[in-house]
Write a protein that holds these residues in place. Structure first.
Motif, short mmCIF file in Angstrom:
data_model
loop_
_atom_site.label_atom_id
_atom_site.label_comp_id
_atom_site.label_asym_id
_atom_site.label_seq_id
_atom_site.Cartn_x
_atom_site.Cartn_y
_atom_site.Cartn_z
N ARG A 133 0.97 -1.23 -0.07
CA ARG A 133 0.01 0.00 0.02
C ARG A 133 0.78 1.23 0.08
O ARG A 133 1.96 1.22 0.68
CB ARG A 133 -0.91 0.14 1.15
N ASP A 134 0.33 2.13 -0.78
CA ASP A 134 1.06 3.60 -0.90
C ASP A 134 0.63 4.71 0.15
O ASP A 134 1.08 5.73 0.43
CB ASP A 134 1.16 4.11 -2.21
N THR A 135 -0.20 4.16 0.90
CA THR A 135 -0.99 4.83 2.17
C THR A 135 -1.00 4.07 3.58
O THR A 135 -0.94 2.88 3.36
CB THR A 135 -2.42 5.44 1.83
N SER A 159 -2.68 9.48 4.84
CA SER A 159 -1.75 9.65 4.00
C SER A 159 -0.63 9.09 3.72
O SER A 159 -0.59 8.14 4.43
CB SER A 159 -1.52 11.42 4.10
N VAL A 160 0.31 9.34 3.10
CA VAL A 160 1.62 8.65 3.13
C VAL A 160 2.27 8.54 4.40
O VAL A 160 2.97 7.80 4.89
CB VAL A 160 2.61 9.24 2.03
N PRO A 189 4.39 2.90 4.48
CA PRO A 189 4.60 2.79 3.20
C PRO A 189 5.89 3.02 2.54
O PRO A 189 6.54 2.52 1.50
CB PRO A 189 3.53 4.04 2.59
N SER A 190 6.74 3.56 3.61
CA SER A 190 8.17 3.81 3.16
C SER A 190 8.98 2.51 3.32
O SER A 190 10.22 2.19 2.62
CB SER A 190 8.79 4.49 4.31
N GLY A 191 8.38 1.63 3.80
CA GLY A 191 9.13 0.19 3.98
C GLY A 191 9.89 -0.05 5.16
O GLY A 191 10.31 -1.33 5.55
N ASP A 192 10.17 1.32 5.96
CA ASP A 192 10.79 1.00 7.14
C ASP A 192 9.65 1.16 8.29
O ASP A 192 9.06 2.03 8.45
CB ASP A 192 11.46 2.11 7.04
N PRO A 193 9.81 -0.13 9.05
CA PRO A 193 8.86 -0.24 10.22
C PRO A 193 9.17 0.47 11.46
O PRO A 193 8.46 0.26 12.33
CB PRO A 193 8.73 -1.66 10.34
N THR A 194 10.17 1.15 11.49
CA THR A 194 10.55 2.02 12.72
C THR A 194 9.49 2.65 13.22
O THR A 194 8.85 3.75 12.31
CB THR A 194 11.82 2.74 12.55
N PRO A 195 8.89 2.80 14.36
CA PRO A 195 7.89 3.57 14.83
C PRO A 195 8.08 5.00 15.06
O PRO A 195 9.11 5.27 15.45
CB PRO A 195 7.49 2.81 16.29
#
Length: 239
Positions: A133-135, A159-160, A189-195
């Motif tokens: 997903r992009d959002t 949003s993103v 959406p960035s692919g980085d799951p860092t909270p």
């Protein structure tokens, strides 16, 4: 001279087999075909100027960075597919159906023996559904006393950079479904799951409200690109 001609015939025959993905599939099996060759089998026909394989290669070129190859088809629209010569509406729909089937197969495989107490299994279950997903999309999972799913509900799609959601909405849904425990899952959406800071604040607020209402939050899992972060695993529930 005769032997040379026979060799030339064999060479031409082998070359034809290499150029025909369907025949290569039957001879060598799908694992030996490229992504373009596998797509060419589904596309079946090309145009007067291009073979099905060449059309398939153009389709794969639509992938947007950082996704490459077949993964890029998740983000490609029907109109973009139809812009390629040799791809009409029927073929475009087939290709998008292929990506949906791929996602559902991955989800079904992850669901086998799924325990919502295990963060890794939960992340695998939601991975294909959310990582493309992009959002940002926030999903609430309501569980019964045995840890079985009562419902999965998309609470927000923002949003993103952020999702719009409140603890009040979460617990209204939990109460309506008589949930005993809940679990939150959302994607980056960035692919980085860092909270992010807002991710941590939402987790703290929902956890505190859940403890007061007797509907504890089991975990909050953030999905990245083939990666995830679990607040429970990282001990971020501890203040």
């Amino acid at each position: 001279m005769k032997q040379v001609k026979q060799t030339e015939i064999i060479t031409k025959a082998e070359k034809m087999i290499q150029e025909l993905p369907y025949e290569r599939f039957l001879r060598f099996g799908p694992e030996h075909l490229t992504e373009a060759e596998l797509l060419a089998i589904i596309i079946r026909t090309g145009t007067h100027e291009k073979s099905a394989l060449q059309v398939a290669e153009e389709v794969l070129c639509l992938a947007r960075y950082p996704k490459e190859g077949l993964l890029g088809l998740y983000d490609v629209t029907l109109e973009e597919l139809k812009s390629i010569g040799g791809i009409g509406e029927v073929k475009a729909v087939k290709l998008k159906s292929l990506t949906e089937l791929s996602m559902r197969l991955s989800t079904a495989r992850a669901k086998e023996g799924l325990s919502f107490q295990c963060s890794g299994q939960v992340a695998a279950y939601f991975m294909e559904r959310l990582r493309h997903r992009d959002t940002e999309c926030v999903v609430l999972v309501c569980l019964d006393a045995k840890g079985q799913v009562i419902c999965e509900k998309k609470m927000s799609e923002g949003s993103v950079t952020m999702s719009l959601i409140s603890p009040r909405e979460i617990f209204l849904t939990a109460l309506e479904n008589r949930a005993v425990t809940i679990l939150l899952v959302h994607n980056h959406p960035s692919g980085d799951p860092t909270p992010s800071k807002s991710d941590k604040e939402l987790t703290d607020n929902v956890r505190d409200a859940g403890n007061q209402m007797g509907i504890p939050l089991l975990d909050h899992i953030i999905i990245g690109d083939q990666s995830y972060v679990s607040f429970k695993e990282a001990s971020w529930f501890i203040k």
